[in-house]
Design a protein around this motif. Structure first.
Motif, PDB file in Angstrom:
ATOM      1  N   GLU A 111      -1.318  -1.630  -4.328  1.00 23.77           N
ATOM      2  CA  GLU A 111      -2.561  -1.875  -3.548  1.00 23.77           C
ATOM      3  C   GLU A 111      -3.208  -0.653  -3.135  1.00 23.77           C
ATOM      4  OE1 GLU A 111      -1.757  -3.412   0.358  1.00 23.77           O
ATOM      5  OE2 GLU A 111      -3.709  -4.024   0.686  1.00 23.77           O
TER       6      GLU A 111
ATOM      7  N   TYR B  82       0.817  -1.208  -0.021  1.00 24.53           N
ATOM      8  CA  TYR B  82      -0.128   0.024  -0.111  1.00 24.53           C
ATOM      9  C   TYR B  82       0.846   1.046  -0.011  1.00 24.53           C
ATOM     10  CZ  TYR B  82      -4.260   2.481   1.034  1.00 24.53           C
ATOM     11  OH  TYR B  82      -5.181   3.533   1.010  1.00 24.53           O
TER      12      TYR B  82
ATOM     13  N   HIS C 290       0.871  -3.003   4.359  1.00 28.80           N
ATOM     14  CA  HIS C 290      -0.080  -3.592   3.586  1.00 28.80           C
ATOM     15  C   HIS C 290      -1.442  -3.659   4.023  1.00 28.80           C
ATOM     16  CE1 HIS C 290       2.567  -6.064   0.700  1.00 28.80           C
ATOM     17  NE2 HIS C 290       3.429  -5.367   1.614  1.00 28.80           N
TER      18      HIS C 290
ATOM     19  N   ARG D 154      -5.489  -6.772  -9.574  1.00 26.32           N
ATOM     20  CA  ARG D 154      -4.482  -6.511  -9.192  1.00 26.32           C
ATOM     21  C   ARG D 154      -3.387  -7.618  -9.525  1.00 26.32           C
ATOM     22  NH1 ARG D 154      -1.866  -6.189  -4.051  1.00 26.32           N
ATOM     23  NH2 ARG D 154      -4.088  -6.491  -3.094  1.00 26.32           N
TER      24      ARG D 154
END
Ligand code: ADP
Ligand code: ZN
Ligand code: ZN
Length: 827
Positions: A589, A527, A552, A606
């Motif tokens: 992410e 992320y 994450h 993704r």
């Protein structure tokens, strides 16, 4: 382990064998051959031997001789495992070259080269195969004993087997049972084999069973030309084929998913899943093994002409120019003449997509060596290659198969850095080693790419390799239009949507409205790569490595991408207690998350290391994108590799400038290649695609070269820089890294090591220095870099001294467990 009752060594024995053990020991180890085993001994077979106090190994005989070794009395071999050699003289030749060139042991090369089933160890566990029908007639008494025991107990260790058989030697029996597919190695059955599913279309009732009702269907679609065309196409195709793929129907009727959807709603069609085999013979239609385009015919001719006086040819063709079809044509010719072909691909590019294309043209002549094969399938393939059969498609490890008459090696996407094995030894480069392999067979090599590695292109300019160009895309489609989106300017003018420029968002919207798909590339997963405290400047770091932890979001964790360490997200600063912790930067992410805000109707998928962990996950994501279940695919470099999707209209590159900032001599080269490769996924079939390159610093020369698709400009500028800084392709590099858990130990060891090297090699030795990441998994790292002129004598001289220094450091008091890793050509 039970007591040792080894065969006695007869004093009259004069046979010795040099055996490669699956260990990092420098040399093959010599054993004596007991008299009764002499008739069974030959080069290339496996034997069971003892090494060290009590460990048993399967080793490989590489030489049989009469030279009495001057080490202490050699131990006898315990048993002979194979009746026929499993490794050919040619294979040994390659292994020797690798061990010499990459400065590693033959045992390490063997470990990389042999499939797991060939490497029985004392940890091996066996279990009964699913095909076992107890037919005692086919088994020897001992084999039967094992099979019977296994039908009672689920799995057995080597020790169990020794007890059951009442003898120490069990490997030969296991081998025979493996050959007969009666037992499997334990880990094998854990690899669940899942067949591939595709989406197909069929009629609902009454149309499915009553052809007379067809006119009703046509009435239902009378007001939509698109639906009418789709219906017509379906009627035609279903006559010729057993089943009709949704994607094929859409392509043939030039309609889209919404057309099919509407027809499902009208209860004309139904969409269903169908399993197709991955391995079995190719069962689909081979309608369009189409003829070559003029550009392809010309390229093929030029390649063959170059092969008359050159061993290696580079096919430099823009993305979508139809290189694959040229490879296949060449492969077919070689196979027809009875030669063997090896077609290498980077592992991640070995998707069902490419496999299907290859099988479509070559049918059953081609064997696919991929990571989804289980151990037994690998052995099967090994035996077919040994019998001299056709062609193999596979990743770099496919070059270790026992070829008999290799005539052609193709290295697709030859620039791809994943051809290099970084860890563990042998740290070899797949492309370079394949060239050596081909040379040993007198075979030709075809390298193919849209973005040649600097070394490769340099070799064409020096006249060492032939060069063939394909500058146009297949079907006359123009290369995509490239647009630079200046994020700094957009930010000043408040035109940013979080991390996206308005340009990017607008283009994505427009593509979706046209019914197209998009790919977004961001070279970071997770992320957010930094989590920090604005009050005291604390930031999250790994406890084992000198890197910051990536946030994450899905697991609410901070994770280390070097060692896998993870920890819960702190709610307040561990240093000062402040609660205002913030995130900086973004990974895939986060991109996925933010896209959902700005494009709420788009289906977003993704593809990065986190989403392709499962065995079939990678194929599944690609399949979903292909079937239109995903509109926008966000991913790391995985999305750049060789994929061929029809409907991708827009490709976005998110942090182009970041790609170019890595402290690595190849950062520019990699960045250039990645950007052009991912750009090449856009607009391959129907209309010209668009590529948006977004960056804060758009002034980098590479960005301009990408914009103009100007390989020559990139090549000229980059080469000049390499020359100035004395880097490859002008010099050869060897990087040596010492590691130890205590910083003091690694410092002292390196001081000594570098001193020895400098005594011999002088100014060629640079460093020592702390690498970019100075501590990984609690090991402290120090590097030296050796820079060598391209002079074989000097390089060999240097390697000899590196080898000596490495041996010496291991024997120095206090340093015996300092790890030394040597990387020749550290790419
Ligand atoms: P490259 O490998 O150079 O990027 P591809 O081989 O993937 O290009 O070809 C681009 C597209 O053109 C693919 O979709 C492929 O199926 C199609 N294509 C290439 N050659 C032919 C041909 N001779 N006949 C029909 N289609 C072709
Ligand atoms: Zn703080
Ligand atoms: Zn770590």
């Amino acid at each position: 382990m039970s007591q040792q009752n080894l065969h006695p060594v007869h004093s009259a024995t004069s046979y010795y064998v040099d055996v490669i053990l699956p260990l990092a020991i420098a040399r093959p180890y010599t054993y004596a051959v007991p008299e009764e085993l002499v008739p069974e001994i030959q080069v290339g077979i496996r034997v069971e031997v003892q090494f060290g106090k009590s460990k048993l190994y399967t080793g490989l005989v590489m030489r049989v001789h009469h030279e009495v070794p001057n080490q202490q009395r050699p131990k006898p071999i315990i048993s002979v495992i194979d009746e026929q050699p499993i490794v050919t003289e040619q294979q040994f030749k390659l292994w020797r070259w690798m061990a010499g060139y990459y400065l590693c042991s033959l045992g390490e090369v063997m470990n990389a080269a042999l499939p797991a089933n060939f490497k029985l160890t004392s940890e091996t566990r066996v279990t009964l195969g699913p095909l076992f029908h107890q037919d005692p007639a086919l088994l020897s008494d001992k084999e039967y004993l094992v099979a019977e025991a296994l039908s009672i107990q689920e799995e057995l260790s080597i020790e169990d087997l020794q007890d059951i058989l009442g003898q120490k030697t069990v490997y030969p029996i296991i081998r025979r049972l493996l050959d007969k597919r009666i037992v499997y190695l334990k880990e094998d059955l854990q690899e669940k084999y899942r067949p591939k599913k595709i989406l197909c279309v069929r009629f609902q009732e009454p149309f499915a069973s009553d052809p007379n009702s067809l006119h009703l269907a046509f009435e239902l679609v009378a007001r939509s030309t698109k639906q009418e065309t789709a219906l017509l196409a379906y009627v035609q195709t279903s006559k010729q084929q057993e089943f009709v793929r949704q994607s094929e129907l859409i392509r043939q009727s030039d309609t889209d998913h919404s057309t099919i959807k509407a027809m499902v709603k009208k209860e004309i069609f139904e969409v269903y899943e169908r399993e197709i085999s991955r391995l079995g013979s190719y069962e689909e239609d081979t309608l369009d093994a189409a003829t070559l385009a003029p550009q392809q015919t010309r390229a093929l001719g030029e390649i063959k002409a170059h092969f008359a006086d050159k061993g290696v040819v580079l096919l430099h063709g823009v993305t979508g120019s139809g290189k694959t079809r040229v490879y296949l044509e060449l492969m077919q010719e070689v196979i027809n003449q009875g030669g063997q072909v090896l077609y290498l691909l980077p592992e991640i590019a070995l998707t069902t997509q490419i496999i299907e294309r290859v099988q479509k043209v070559l049918g059953d002549d081609v064997m696919v060596y991929h990571s989804r094969l289980n151990h037994n399938e690998r052995i099967e393939l090994w035996q077919k290659v040994q019998a001299g059969k056709g062609a193999v498609v596979g990743p770099r490890s496919a070059m270790f198969l026992p070829y008999q008459q290799l005539s052609l090696v193709i290295v697709d996407e030859e620039h791809d850095p994943s051809y290099k094995q970084r860890d563990p030894n042998p740290r070899y480069h797949g492309r370079d080693t394949a060239i050596i392999l081909a040379h040993q067979f007198g075979a030709k090599v075809l390298l193919g790419t849209a973005t040649p590695a600097l070394e490769t292109y340099h070799n064409t300019q020096k006249g060492k390799y032939g060069l063939v160009l394909m500058n146009d895309r297949f079907g006359g489609i123009e290369l995509p239009e490239i647009i630079i989106a200046d994020a700094r300017k957009a930010q000043l003018e408040q035109r940013m949507y979080n991390h996206f420029t308005d340009t990017l968002i607008d283009e994505l919207k427009a593509a979706l409205e046209r019914g197209e798909q998009a790919i977004l590339f961001q070279n970071r997963r997770g992320y957010s790569p930094t989590y920090r405290c604005p009050t005291c400047a604390w930031h999250s770091e790994c406890v084992n490595c000198d890197v910051s932890l990536t946030y994450h979001k899905f697991q609410e964790m901070l994770k280390c991408h070097y060692c896998g360490y993870s920890t819960k997200l702190p709610t307040e600063c561990p240093a000062c207690g402040s609660t205002g912790l913030t995130m900086q930067g973004f990974g895939t992410e986060k991109i996925e998350d933010e896209l959902k805000i700005f494009l709420p109707d788009a289906k977003i998928g993704r593809m990065d290391l986190d989403t392709v962990r499962g065995k079939n996950a990678h194929a599944k994501i690609i399949g979903e994108f292909e079937e239109g279940k995903i509109d926008i695919l966000v991913g790391t470099q995985m999305v750049t590799k060789g994929l061929d999707f029809e409907r991708v209209g827009v490709v976005g590159v998110l942090s182009a400038d970041q790609l170019l900032q890595f402290p690595d001599l190849r950062a520019s080269e990699r960045g250039f290649q990645l950007m052009l490769q991912v750009a090449g996924r856009a607009g391959r079939k129907h209309r010209r695609g668009k590529v948006i390159i977004q960056a804060f610093n758009t002034a980098h020369p590479v960005i301009k070269e990408v914009l103009e698709g100007d390989y020559a400009a990139f090549y000229g500028r980059e080469l000049k820089e390499r020359h100035e800084f004395a880097y490859p392709p002008y010099m050869r590099l060897i990087r040596i890294t010492l590691k130890h858990k205590k910083p003091q130990v690694v410092n002292d060891a390196m001081k000594l090591y570098a001193h020895w090297l400098k005594q011999q090699l002088g100014e060629w030795v640079l460093g020592p220095a702390v690498p970019y990441v100075g501590r990984v998994r609690n090991y402290y790292l120090l590097d030296v870099l050796i820079k060598l002129e391209m002079n074989p004598q000097k390089i060999n001289f240097a390697k000899k001294h590196i080898h000596a220094a490495t041996e010496q450091i291991k024997q120095t008091q206090g340093f015996s467990n300092v790890r030394v890793s040597i990387d020749v050509d550290p790419y």
